[in-house]
Design an enzyme around this catalytic site. Structure first.
Site, PDB file in Angstrom:
ATOM      1  N   HIS A  99      47.168  33.562  40.071  1.00  0.00           N
ATOM      2  CA  HIS A  99      47.502  34.134  38.755  1.00  0.00           C
ATOM      3  C   HIS A  99      48.499  35.277  38.908  1.00  0.00           C
ATOM      4  CE1 HIS A  99      44.323  36.742  40.294  1.00  0.00           C
ATOM      5  NE2 HIS A  99      44.812  37.688  39.511  1.00  0.00           N
ATOM      6  N   HIS A 257      49.149  35.920  42.724  1.00  0.00           N
ATOM      7  CA  HIS A 257      48.250  36.225  43.838  1.00  0.00           C
ATOM      8  C   HIS A 257      46.904  35.537  43.656  1.00  0.00           C
ATOM      9  CE1 HIS A 257      47.951  39.412  40.807  1.00  0.00           C
ATOM     10  NE2 HIS A 257      46.669  39.515  41.123  1.00  0.00           N
ATOM     11  N   ARG A 272      42.402  48.763  40.469  1.00  0.00           N
ATOM     12  CA  ARG A 272      43.766  48.318  40.150  1.00  0.00           C
ATOM     13  C   ARG A 272      44.370  49.109  38.990  1.00  0.00           C
ATOM     14  NH1 ARG A 272      44.360  42.511  37.817  1.00  0.00           N
ATOM     15  NH2 ARG A 272      44.813  43.559  35.843  1.00  0.00           N
TER      16      ARG A 272
HETATM   17  C1  SIN Z   1      42.178  41.326  44.590  1.00  0.00           C
HETATM   18  O1  SIN Z   1      41.101  41.764  44.173  1.00  0.00           O
HETATM   19  O2  SIN Z   1      42.377  41.122  45.791  1.00  0.00           O
HETATM   20  C2  SIN Z   1      43.295  41.020  43.628  1.00  0.00           C
HETATM   21  C3  SIN Z   1      43.190  41.751  42.348  1.00  0.00           C
HETATM   22  C4  SIN Z   1      43.785  40.991  41.189  1.00  0.00           C
HETATM   23  O3  SIN Z   1      43.507  39.793  41.030  1.00  0.00           O
HETATM   24  O4  SIN Z   1      44.560  41.574  40.433  1.00  0.00           O
END
Ligand code: SIN
Length: 286
Positions: A99, A257, A272
């Site tokens: 996504h 990602h 985040r």
């Molecule tokens: C993650 O938790 O590694 C990625 C975070 C996200 O999906 O924005």
């Protein structure tokens, strides 16, 4: 004159490890310019040993622009702009799919900053793919077909009602979020506003259909593109390696990602910050 960052590319298309900078305090103009340039070139940057609290993370992200407040994810008590992704057996992750963050709004984030807070003893890596490399990996004829097409993005594809109804309050929050974020369209190929480079801009997390095509063609083409963008050639994988205090910053306009969900029942906590971007557009290359 600020010191130069040390930049180690992690692959030919995407990813670089950066040292020689501290992200917790204010960045001077020179450091900030180098960071921006490195982001344009490498699309996702990784930093080791960068302890940062939510207020400092918000200040760092604010340097790049205004921040998005997520409609359903919980946030840090001291900063509502800092999403807390706290996953374990009782709250399994929902980001183990490819996504691009928050493409369900008109101005999806330009970039995101992810800080590792608690990591599982093993696993829990994150993978990023370059939409630029993926677009450049298509044949010229398919590139022509895709350029100018639109795709629909839908909040409820990654945030379905059944995952957000544990309490009446949570369900009401979800209903309000779904009403505020109806499906909308973005170009399938996006021009980066700063570099002018073209990137594939559909993602399995939120993209539902190509409304200008018949349903079967839309389904088949999207299935191909979702698979194509995740070819290992276009990827970088970050092993957080049990090291809290690593930070990743990515250009969300041209990447997607996947958070590997191989670590349950262990716990993984990430913070985040998501910086709002511009309205995606496609412009024919000069
Ligand atoms: C993650 O938790 O590694 C990625 C975070 C996200 O999906 O924005």
């Amino acid at each position: 004159m600020s010191n130069s960052l040390h930049i180690t590319p992690l692959g030919p298309h995407i990813g670089a490890e950066i040292s020689g900078i501290s992200l917790a305090g204010p960045l001077d103009e020179g450091q900030f310019a180098q960071l921006q340039q490195a982001l344009l070139t490498h699309q996702v940057l990784f930093f080791r040993d960068q302890p940062i609290n939510p207020r400092q993370q918000r200040a760092l992200a604010n340097r790049f622009g205004d921040l998005h407040i997520h409609p359903v994810y919980p946030h840090a008590p001291e900063a509502e702009e800092i999403i807390v992704l706290d996953t374990h057996d009782d709250n399994p992750p929902d980001n183990d799919n490819w996504h691009t963050d928050v493409t369900f709004i008109e101005t999806p984030p330009a970039l995101a900053i992810l800080a590792a807070k608690q990591l599982p003893p093993v696993g829990g890596d994150t993978l990023w793919a370059s939409g630029i490399a993926a677009f450049e990996g298509l044949s010229p004829r398919l590139q022509q077909l895709l350029a100018g097409l639109e795709a629909e993005h839908d909040f409820t594809k990654s945030f379905p009602a059944h995952r957000h109804n544990a309490s009446p309050a949570e369900y009401q929050r979800w209903q309000e979020a779904a009403a505020r974020n109806p499906p909308l369209r973005h170009p399938v190929v996006r021009t980066h506003p700063l570099s002018g480079r073209q990137a594939l801009f559909v993602n399995e997390g939120f993209t539902t259909r190509l409304p200008e095509l018949p349903a079967q063609e839309s389904e088949a083409l999207l299935a191909f593109l979702f698979r194509h963008v995740t070819k290992p050639e276009y990827q970088v994988r970050w092993r957080w390696r049990w090291r809290e205090h690593d930070i990743a910053i990515w250009d969300n306009r041209v990447t997607q990602h996947y958070a590997n969900a191989d670590y349950l029942p262990a716990r993984r906590v990430m913070h985040r910050a998501t910086v709002l971007g511009d309205k995606p557009f496609w412009r024919a290359p000069a």
